[in-house]
Design an enzyme around this catalytic site. Structure first.
Site, PDB file in Angstrom:
ATOM      1  N   LYS A 167       0.842  -1.198   0.000  1.00  0.00           N
ATOM      2  CA  LYS A 167       0.000   0.000   0.000  1.00  0.00           C
ATOM      3  C   LYS A 167       0.879   1.251   0.000  1.00  0.00           C
ATOM      4  O   LYS A 167       1.926   1.244   0.634  1.00  0.00           O
ATOM      5  CB  LYS A 167      -0.916   0.003   1.231  1.00  0.00           C
ATOM      6  CG  LYS A 167      -1.788  -1.230   1.396  1.00  0.00           C
ATOM      7  CD  LYS A 167      -2.848  -1.330   0.326  1.00  0.00           C
ATOM      8  CE  LYS A 167      -3.755  -2.548   0.591  1.00  0.00           C
ATOM      9  NZ  LYS A 167      -4.795  -2.687  -0.434  1.00  0.00           N
ATOM     10  N   HIS A 286      -5.595 -14.095  -7.959  1.00  0.00           N
ATOM     11  CA  HIS A 286      -6.506 -13.077  -7.434  1.00  0.00           C
ATOM     12  C   HIS A 286      -7.846 -13.207  -8.152  1.00  0.00           C
ATOM     13  O   HIS A 286      -7.896 -13.531  -9.332  1.00  0.00           O
ATOM     14  CB  HIS A 286      -5.921 -11.679  -7.637  1.00  0.00           C
ATOM     15  CG  HIS A 286      -6.551 -10.636  -6.763  1.00  0.00           C
ATOM     16  ND1 HIS A 286      -7.824 -10.155  -6.988  1.00  0.00           N
ATOM     17  CD2 HIS A 286      -6.100  -9.988  -5.654  1.00  0.00           C
ATOM     18  CE1 HIS A 286      -8.123  -9.251  -6.065  1.00  0.00           C
ATOM     19  NE2 HIS A 286      -7.096  -9.141  -5.241  1.00  0.00           N
TER      20      HIS A 286
END
Length: 470
Positions: A167, A286
């Site tokens: 992040k 994912h």
């Protein structure tokens, strides 16, 4: 010419509704949740689904005489009411295996959900489950490595694996991205990962990211003495670009790459999985875009179907939700996904959403990945729900630590090892979660600060897609 081949239009149920049919072991079975238009009989709706997803068309055609329609057609053999829903019903349909190309998930989904969802006679349609016959499973390569091989490659045993998404997931330069990777891995995580939408943008080209990540992993391994990895997302605009990125990751001696299997497509995913098996690479999967397909309780494809298809197509790790975090998914439903990913045989169990027995034969299992809005207070529940053969990924729950990403990683590692130790000692870690974590926090200032930081953070929203049980 027999009467059933007379020209004209006839009701689907005359051909495709066969309540006396007993499914064969070699049949592919599907359960659809159907909501028909007002006034259309259930049998006609269910038969229409069976027809359009197999051999049917809206009109009787002469060319039916050129094949054995009774052999190739899909058959709706059972209809059940949906508990608590007066509008919908379950239609169970059997398809002969010869309708599908061997080992092709793309072909199966094209047949079962490719066209029928646009039928005017249907208000809603949802594919709830598929029973893949073992004869079809034997034609699929499945996970490129599997759980046991991945543990051997990473030299990590007896506990869940720990990871986190970098992040902010967009906007970092390659060098700064690598710096964050290093901080997380030296703090105690096993993996870091690209997020689903990191590919090769102007602020960070993929070659640059791969090189800085490889350097970060090397430094973290030297510092900790542990094997580390980063999920390098090779999802790309073309298959050629995808394989180019995978090859470069191999040149850098990286252990694992990543693919967005729904947006990338099952054809690309199956090809990449086979490449990973051939080249000794682990494959993280994912599920970006899944909720567009699976979240509506009456329309789309249930995630348990996507999870089964992924295991057949190939992947070593798959996101499944968290139960306790910010993403959709109740406990029993999620346990149903986990069973389908990891077990060799999964019995029918409506309490977990499994409509059929599913025999996986000797196909390797897939790590279940918990990711999305989780932090140290969730650790006991995550260990209890997901067990050892899982990856627990704390993004904001790592980087949001007041002392930085390395401290956040250390807090998560200490919390995990405390929970595993308590579980192995026979303690009920969910009931005793506070005591276990607070005790561990006495010996870890990083964990103590994390516990204080996240103590009020909860995601208490009702589940939209609930199990249809009494």
């Amino acid at each position: 010419m027999s009467k059933k081949y007379d020209a004209g239009v006839k009701e689907y149920r005359d051909t495709y509704w066969t309540p006396d049919y007993v499914p064969l072991d070699t049949d592919l079975l599907a359960c659809f949740k159907c909501t028909g238009q007002e006034g259309v009989p259930k049998e006609e709706v269910a038969a229409a689904v069976a027809a359009e997803s197999s051999t049917g068309t809206w009109s009787t055609v002469w060319s039916e005489l050129l094949t054995d329609l009774d052999f190739y057609k899909g058959r709706c053999y059972r209809i059940e009411d949906v508990p608590g829903d007066k509008e919908s019903f379950y239609a169970f349909i059997a398809y002969p295996l010869d309708l599908f190309e061997e080992g092709s998930i793309t072909n199966v989904l094209t047949s079962l959900v490719g066209n029928v969802f646009g039928f005017k006679a249907l208000r809603h349609l949802r594919l709830e489950d598929i029973r893949f016959p073992i004869a079809f499973i034997k034609c699929c390569a499945g996970p490129p490595n599997g759980i046991a091989v991945e543990r051997d490659r990473m030299n990590k045993y007896g506990r869940p694996l720990l990871g986190c998404t970098i992040k902010p997931k967009l906007g970092l330069s390659g060098k700064n991205y690598g710096r964050v990777v290093y901080e997380c891995l030296r703090g105690g995580l096993d993996f870091t990962k690209d997020d689903e939408n990191i590919n090769s943008q102007p602020f960070q080209r993929w070659q640059n990211r791969f090189e800085f990540v490889a350097e970060a992993i090397k430094l973290a391994e030297q510092e900790t003495g542990e094997r580390k990895g980063h999920y390098l997302n090779v999802t790309a605009n073309t298959p050629e670009e995808m394989y180019e990125r995978a090859e470069f990751a191999k040149e850098l001696n990286q252990p694992i790459i990543m693919h967005d299997f729904i947006t990338g497509g099952f054809t690309a995913n199956t090809g990449l999985s086979k490449w990973c098996r051939k080249n000794g690479m682990l494959l993280h999967i994912h599920r970006a875009m899944h909720a567009v397909i699976d979240r509506h309780p009456k329309h789309g494809i249930h995630f348990r179907v996507l999870a089964k298809c992924l295991r057949l197509s190939g992947g070593d790790q798959l996101h499944t939700g968290t139960v306790v975090g910010k993403l959709e998914g109740d406990r029993q439903t999620t346990l149903g996904y986990i069973d389908q990913l990891r077990e060799s045989f999964v019995p029918e169990d409506r309490s977990r959403g499994n409509f059929f027995d599913q025999d996986w034969g000797s196909m390797p299992g897939v790590f279940a990945v918990a990711s999305g809005g989780i932090h140290v207070w969730h650790m006991p529940a995550l260990v209890a729900i997901f067990g050892d053969d899982s990856v627990l990924q704390f993004g904001g729950g790592t980087h949001g630590h007041p002392w930085g990403s390395a401290a956040g990683a250390a807090a998560n590692r200490v919390a995990l090892e405390a929970c595993v130790k308590a579980r192995n000692a026979g303690r009920e870690i969910e009931k005793e979660s506070r005591d276990i974590l607070m005790e561990a926090g006495k010996h870890s200032p990083e964990l103590a600060i994390a516990l204080e930081t996240w103590k009020e953070i909860k995601f208490e929203f009702d589940t939209v897609d609930k199990l249809d049980v009494q």
